[in-house]
Design a protein around this motif. Structure first.
Motif, PDB file in Angstrom:
ATOM      1  N   ARG A  38       0.821  -1.206   0.000  1.00 47.89           N
ATOM      2  CA  ARG A  38       0.000   0.000   0.000  1.00 47.89           C
ATOM      3  C   ARG A  38       0.861   1.265   0.000  1.00 47.89           C
ATOM      4  N   GLU A  39       1.993   1.216   0.691  1.00 46.25           N
ATOM      5  CA  GLU A  39       2.876   2.380   0.790  1.00 46.25           C
ATOM      6  C   GLU A  39       3.863   2.474  -0.370  1.00 46.25           C
ATOM      7  N   GLY A  40       3.810   1.526  -1.313  1.00 45.33           N
ATOM      8  CA  GLY A  40       4.641   1.594  -2.504  1.00 45.33           C
ATOM      9  C   GLY A  40       6.047   1.040  -2.360  1.00 45.33           C
ATOM     10  N   VAL A  41       6.352   0.413  -1.225  1.00 40.38           N
ATOM     11  CA  VAL A  41       7.671  -0.195  -1.042  1.00 40.38           C
ATOM     12  C   VAL A  41       7.777  -1.449  -1.910  1.00 40.38           C
ATOM     13  N   LEU A  42       6.753  -2.272  -1.877  1.00 39.18           N
ATOM     14  CA  LEU A  42       6.656  -3.429  -2.769  1.00 39.18           C
ATOM     15  C   LEU A  42       5.836  -2.977  -3.968  1.00 39.18           C
ATOM     16  N   LYS A  43       6.460  -2.953  -5.128  1.00 37.03           N
ATOM     17  CA  LYS A  43       5.841  -2.361  -6.317  1.00 37.03           C
ATOM     18  C   LYS A  43       4.857  -3.294  -7.024  1.00 37.03           C
ATOM     19  N   GLU A  44       5.050  -4.593  -6.872  1.00 34.18           N
ATOM     20  CA  GLU A  44       4.229  -5.555  -7.605  1.00 34.18           C
ATOM     21  C   GLU A  44       3.533  -6.499  -6.638  1.00 34.18           C
ATOM     22  N   SER A  45       2.492  -7.148  -7.100  1.00 32.16           N
ATOM     23  CA  SER A  45       1.747  -8.098  -6.292  1.00 32.16           C
ATOM     24  C   SER A  45       2.642  -9.244  -5.848  1.00 32.16           C
ATOM     25  N   LEU A  46       2.499  -9.646  -4.599  1.00 32.50           N
ATOM     26  CA  LEU A  46       3.252 -10.762  -4.059  1.00 32.50           C
ATOM     27  C   LEU A  46       2.936 -12.057  -4.806  1.00 32.50           C
TER      28      LEU A  46
ATOM     29  N   ASP B 217       7.065 -13.786  -4.831  1.00 33.16           N
ATOM     30  CA  ASP B 217       7.158 -14.381  -3.496  1.00 33.16           C
ATOM     31  C   ASP B 217       8.619 -14.614  -3.110  1.00 33.16           C
ATOM     32  N   VAL B 218       9.460 -14.907  -4.082  1.00 27.73           N
ATOM     33  CA  VAL B 218      10.898 -15.073  -3.837  1.00 27.73           C
ATOM     34  C   VAL B 218      11.580 -13.699  -3.776  1.00 27.73           C
ATOM     35  N   LYS B 219      11.220 -12.831  -4.694  1.00 28.83           N
ATOM     36  CA  LYS B 219      11.809 -11.488  -4.770  1.00 28.83           C
ATOM     37  C   LYS B 219      11.578 -10.700  -3.476  1.00 28.83           C
ATOM     38  N   TYR B 220      10.410 -10.891  -2.865  1.00 28.66           N
ATOM     39  CA  TYR B 220      10.063 -10.142  -1.651  1.00 28.66           C
ATOM     40  C   TYR B 220      10.304 -10.941  -0.372  1.00 28.66           C
ATOM     41  N   ARG B 221      11.031 -12.024  -0.481  1.00 31.33           N
ATOM     42  CA  ARG B 221      11.309 -12.861   0.688  1.00 31.33           C
ATOM     43  C   ARG B 221      12.057 -12.072   1.775  1.00 31.33           C
ATOM     44  N   TRP B 222      12.776 -11.027   1.390  1.00 28.29           N
ATOM     45  CA  TRP B 222      13.530 -10.223   2.361  1.00 28.29           C
ATOM     46  C   TRP B 222      12.648  -9.708   3.482  1.00 28.29           C
TER      47      TRP B 222
ATOM     48  N   THR C  23      17.378 -22.174   5.022  1.00 30.87           N
ATOM     49  CA  THR C  23      16.945 -21.243   6.063  1.00 30.87           C
ATOM     50  C   THR C  23      15.455 -21.363   6.353  1.00 30.87           C
ATOM     51  N   GLU C  24      14.663 -21.755   5.378  1.00 30.58           N
ATOM     52  CA  GLU C  24      13.215 -21.831   5.569  1.00 30.58           C
ATOM     53  C   GLU C  24      12.727 -23.262   5.764  1.00 30.58           C
ATOM     54  N   CYS C  25      13.569 -24.145   6.213  1.00 29.02           N
ATOM     55  CA  CYS C  25      13.215 -25.549   6.388  1.00 29.02           C
ATOM     56  C   CYS C  25      13.003 -25.939   7.845  1.00 29.02           C
ATOM     57  N   TYR C  26      12.646 -24.996   8.688  1.00 26.75           N
ATOM     58  CA  TYR C  26      12.564 -25.287  10.108  1.00 26.75           C
ATOM     59  C   TYR C  26      11.199 -24.939  10.696  1.00 26.75           C
TER      60      TYR C  26
ATOM     61  N   ILE D 260       8.609 -23.689  15.170  1.00 27.12           N
ATOM     62  CA  ILE D 260       7.859 -22.461  15.402  1.00 27.12           C
ATOM     63  C   ILE D 260       6.372 -22.757  15.236  1.00 27.12           C
ATOM     64  N   ARG D 261       5.554 -22.098  16.023  1.00 25.92           N
ATOM     65  CA  ARG D 261       4.097 -22.239  15.929  1.00 25.92           C
ATOM     66  C   ARG D 261       3.587 -21.137  15.004  1.00 25.92           C
ATOM     67  N   LYS D 262       3.644 -21.443  13.708  1.00 26.84           N
ATOM     68  CA  LYS D 262       3.319 -20.470  12.676  1.00 26.84           C
ATOM     69  C   LYS D 262       2.677 -21.195  11.505  1.00 26.84           C
ATOM     70  N   MET D 263       1.861 -20.471  10.756  1.00 25.70           N
ATOM     71  CA  MET D 263       1.200 -21.030   9.590  1.00 25.70           C
ATOM     72  C   MET D 263       2.225 -21.639   8.633  1.00 25.70           C
ATOM     73  N   ALA D 264       2.031 -22.923   8.288  1.00 25.81           N
ATOM     74  CA  ALA D 264       3.001 -23.640   7.458  1.00 25.81           C
ATOM     75  C   ALA D 264       3.161 -23.012   6.077  1.00 25.81           C
ATOM     76  N   ALA D 265       2.126 -22.368   5.566  1.00 31.25           N
ATOM     77  CA  ALA D 265       2.223 -21.729   4.245  1.00 31.25           C
ATOM     78  C   ALA D 265       3.303 -20.645   4.234  1.00 31.25           C
ATOM     79  N   SER D 266       3.647 -20.122   5.389  1.00 30.27           N
ATOM     80  CA  SER D 266       4.725 -19.133   5.469  1.00 30.27           C
ATOM     81  C   SER D 266       6.068 -19.742   5.108  1.00 30.27           C
ATOM     82  N   TYR D 267       6.147 -21.049   5.146  1.00 29.01           N
ATOM     83  CA  TYR D 267       7.377 -21.769   4.816  1.00 29.01           C
ATOM     84  C   TYR D 267       7.217 -22.538   3.502  1.00 29.01           C
ATOM     85  N   SER D 268       6.355 -22.052   2.643  1.00 28.52           N
ATOM     86  CA  SER D 268       6.117 -22.607   1.303  1.00 28.52           C
ATOM     87  C   SER D 268       5.345 -23.921   1.313  1.00 28.52           C
ATOM     88  N   TRP D 269       4.781 -24.304   2.411  1.00 30.28           N
ATOM     89  CA  TRP D 269       3.951 -25.510   2.448  1.00 30.28           C
ATOM     90  C   TRP D 269       2.530 -25.135   2.041  1.00 30.28           C
TER      91      TRP D 269
END
Length: 156
Positions: free
Chosen positions: A15-23, A29-34, A138-141, A145-154
């Protein structure tokens, strides 16, 4: 940037224009992984009157903080979170004051947190647990963590 709560840092940055394109477009999704590798702090000021302070309890409720964070009110730690799936409730009456107050939620990078927890587990138990075979481990753990698995590409 300005944030909306409830909301998402990705939505705020878009919304603030930092990410220019849709995720969800191309390989963004890889480009904005930072974004997930950074720590983020949300802060808001609010006013408190004497009527509120006359209450026996004043609670701060947080539904679904994602995921590992420290929550402060007026620079005093009132709680920590480590589970995206639960509601947190803290009595903040003792840290409030008449007039302007500040609540701050400092969120730690989930992938870096889960990687650190994995290393601690391996060191303690001499056993390595890994959830995937990506070249970038780095994203294989997600198991640490108690977090939504989709955050880790599942489940994408």
């Amino acid at each position: 940037v300005k944030a909306r709560v409830p909301g998402s840092i990705y939505s705020d940055l878009r919304r603030e224009g930092v990410l220019k394109e849709s995720l969800l477009s191309g390989d963004n999704d890889v480009k904005y992984r930072w974004v997930s590798y950074d720590n983020w702090t949300f802060e808001r000021t609010f006013n408190v009157d004497e009527k509120l302070l006359s209450k026996q309890y004043v609670y701060l409720l947080a539904n679904g903080i994602d995921t590992v964070s420290e929550v402060t009110v007026n620079d005093r730690l009132i709680g920590r979170t480590d589970n995206q799936f639960v509601r947190y409730k803290w009595d903040v009456r003792h840290v409030l004051k008449v007039g302007q107050n500040t609540v701050r939620v400092s969120i730690q990078s989930a992938p870096l947190y889960s990687l650190q927890k994995s290393k601690e587990y391996e060191e303690k138990y001499k056993y390595k647990v890994i959830s995937c075979t990506k070249s970038d481990n780095t994203e294989c753990y997600v198991d640490f963590i108690r977090k939504m698995a989709a955050s880790y590409s599942w489940d994408w």
